[in-house]
Design an enzyme around this catalytic site. Structure first.
Site, PDB file in Angstrom:
ATOM      1  N   HIS A  25      13.820  41.173  56.735  1.00  0.00           N
ATOM      2  CA  HIS A  25      12.844  40.733  57.731  1.00  0.00           C
ATOM      3  C   HIS A  25      13.388  40.743  59.146  1.00  0.00           C
ATOM      4  O   HIS A  25      12.598  40.737  60.097  1.00  0.00           O
ATOM      5  CB  HIS A  25      12.327  39.330  57.379  1.00  0.00           C
ATOM      6  CG  HIS A  25      11.293  39.333  56.308  1.00  0.00           C
ATOM      7  ND1 HIS A  25      11.604  39.314  54.969  1.00  0.00           N
ATOM      8  CD2 HIS A  25       9.934  39.377  56.379  1.00  0.00           C
ATOM      9  CE1 HIS A  25      10.481  39.336  54.263  1.00  0.00           C
ATOM     10  NE2 HIS A  25       9.466  39.376  55.088  1.00  0.00           N
ATOM     11  N   GLY A  26      14.681  40.754  59.332  1.00  0.00           N
ATOM     12  CA  GLY A  26      15.194  40.810  60.686  1.00  0.00           C
ATOM     13  C   GLY A  26      16.698  40.672  60.762  1.00  0.00           C
ATOM     14  O   GLY A  26      17.326  40.028  59.915  1.00  0.00           O
TER      15      GLY A  26
END
Length: 472
Positions: free
Chosen positions: A317-318
């Site tokens: 996700h990041g």
């Protein structure tokens, strides 16, 4: 280019539909979709479209090698090459700066690094192409012989930017053999407009109000402001991402593709395990089938397997420590449910399971929202009733009162009530005679026209219109 833009709604999409349905042969239709999909991506990423094509070629080439050399070392070498190149590209463009900065901070080093502008959707199309070569290697599907067809699968604009993660096995037969019907077009248009309404009318508004509370001076945040702010972010991210998935699935139906569902009313979950069966289903199933089960699943090393999967889920996700913490946070609760309770959650009453699940998810969104860990700590101080600013002040009280009706509407929209509305409309259409069909057509037309009108009016006046999952 984004779906929730006037350029897409009133220029790109109409041109695409006209050209597509004027073409008679499927080969021509596919070429039209391919060219327009690359144009769609290049609109916002003129340089990185080359990376998209290169990534597609790598997996097309390796898929052909695997197909021609099944059961040999050459097939395994091609699979390894596909995994290394794809994850290498993802690592360089998304994670290299993060890891080097972390090393520099931990060891007081001064290693140089380059910060790349993250190619939009790279996490999504990387996982799609990886699933293709793995499935070809496993014998779950045959390799695609035409590069143009494979590139169409990778770049098809409805699902290119933010999913769902469509596996090749989902659409392999549909690339050359699909049908477009009036019923499919209608259902696709309704699904697309429903997603557009989720994004424009609910997610964007929730996000703009959320910013007033959580993106201002956190040192002045009250407990009520913290709770209402993170509630609004929960509303925003759900309607933002599920809205995009609805739009993607709807557009797929219009063109004759059947994409997998990606959300199933996650906020009615009765456990964290249940939440992840309902939230971002295509990502959860990817990690289950290509990481968790190959590692041993529930049979051996359960805790280690869970730890690996949820560390990777957070990182996917990041490139930031808050996302790693977010993944580990869910690991803790899934470990608790699967290892400690061992299925006892199902025996608990709903009035225990649902509040527990929603509270865990709500707190989890705080890890997701704040990339700065210092800000996260300040937020939790307010959230857990330890803020020096008290329970509520005039600013947060005004924001909460002014948006209380919106909050009620958002909560209702999270419930599966639309299923019953759809059944009712279909029931009316199945009545004898033409009257039922006329009423059904009228209801659908009024719904679509109304949604398009209000979304257009909203987009004309809005300056806040991001897609949260574009950064992934």
């Amino acid at each position: 280019m984004v779906f929730s833009s006037l350029i897409f709604l009133y220029l790109f999409l109409p041109v695409c539909l006209i050209l597509y349905f004027l073409a008679r042969k499927m080969k021509v239709k596919n070429i039209i979709l391919l060219v327009l999909s690359l144009l769609f991506y290049a609109w916002g990423e003129p340089v990185w479209v080359i990376l998209l094509i290169f990534s597609g070629f790598v997996d097309y080439f390796n898929g052909r090698i695997i197909e021609a050399n099944r059961g040999t070392k050459y097939a395994k070498m091609a699979l390894i090459a596909s995994i290394v190149i794809n994850l290498g590209l993802l690592g360089v463009f998304k994670y290299s700066a993060f890891f080097i900065q972390s090393i520099n901070g931990l060891f007081s080093a001064h290693l140089p690094f380059a910060e790349f502008a993250l190619p939009i959707g790279i996490s999504f199309y990387t996982f799609q192409t990886l699933s293709y070569t793995i499935d070809v290697y496993r014998g779950n599907t045959k390799a695609q012989m035409k590069f143009s067809n494979f590139l169409l699968y990778v770049s098809l604009f409805p699902q290119l930017i933010a999913g769902p993660i469509v596996r090749y096995t989902d659409v392999a037969e549909q690339i050359d053999n699909r049908t477009t019907t009036l019923s499919g077009f209608k259902n696709g248009a309704i699904r697309f407009l429903t997603g557009l309404a989720k994004k424009v009318l609910i997610a964007n508004y929730a996000g703009s109000v959320c910013q007033q509370l959580l993106s201002s001076n956190l040192s002045e945040l009250t407990t009520a402001g913290a709770w209402f702010g993170i509630f609004l972010f929960a509303v925003q991210i759900y309607f933002d991402f599920s809205g995009y998935s609805d739009m993607a699935i709807g557009l797929g139906k219009i063109f004759g593709f059947a994409y997998p569902e990606n959300f199933n009313y996650p906020y009615i979950c009765t456990s964290i395990t249940d939440f992840w069966r309902r939230w971002h289903i295509s990502l959860s199933s990817f990690f289950r089938d290509y990481v968790y089960i190959p590692l041993g699943g529930n049979r051996r090393h359960l805790v280690l397997n869970l730890l690996i999967v949820w560390s990777l889920t957070g990182l996917w996700h990041g490139a930031s420590w808050n996302f790693v913490l977010w993944g580990l946070y869910y690991f803790v609760f899934l470990f608790f449910e699967k290892v400690i309770l061992k299925g006892k959650m199902e025996q608990m009453p709903w009035y225990v399971k649902r509040p527990y699940s929603l509270l865990v998810v709500l707190i989890g969104w705080a890890f997701f929202y704040f990339t700065d860990l210092g800000q996260l700590g300040t937020f939790f101080q307010s959230f857990f009733f330890a803020s020096p600013n008290g329970l509520i002040d005039t600013t947060s009280q005004t924001i909460i009162i002014n948006n209380s009706l919106f909050a009620v509407i958002a909560v209702i929209a999270c419930l599966p009530l639309s299923k019953y509305v759809k059944k009712l409309v279909n029931y009316v259409g199945q009545q004898k005679g033409n009257a039922g069909m006329v009423v059904q057509f009228s209801l659908n037309f009024v719904y679509m026209a109304g949604v398009l009108f209000f979304c257009t009016a909203s987009l004309v006046g809005q300056s806040y219109n991001p897609f949260l999952y574009f950064r992934f």
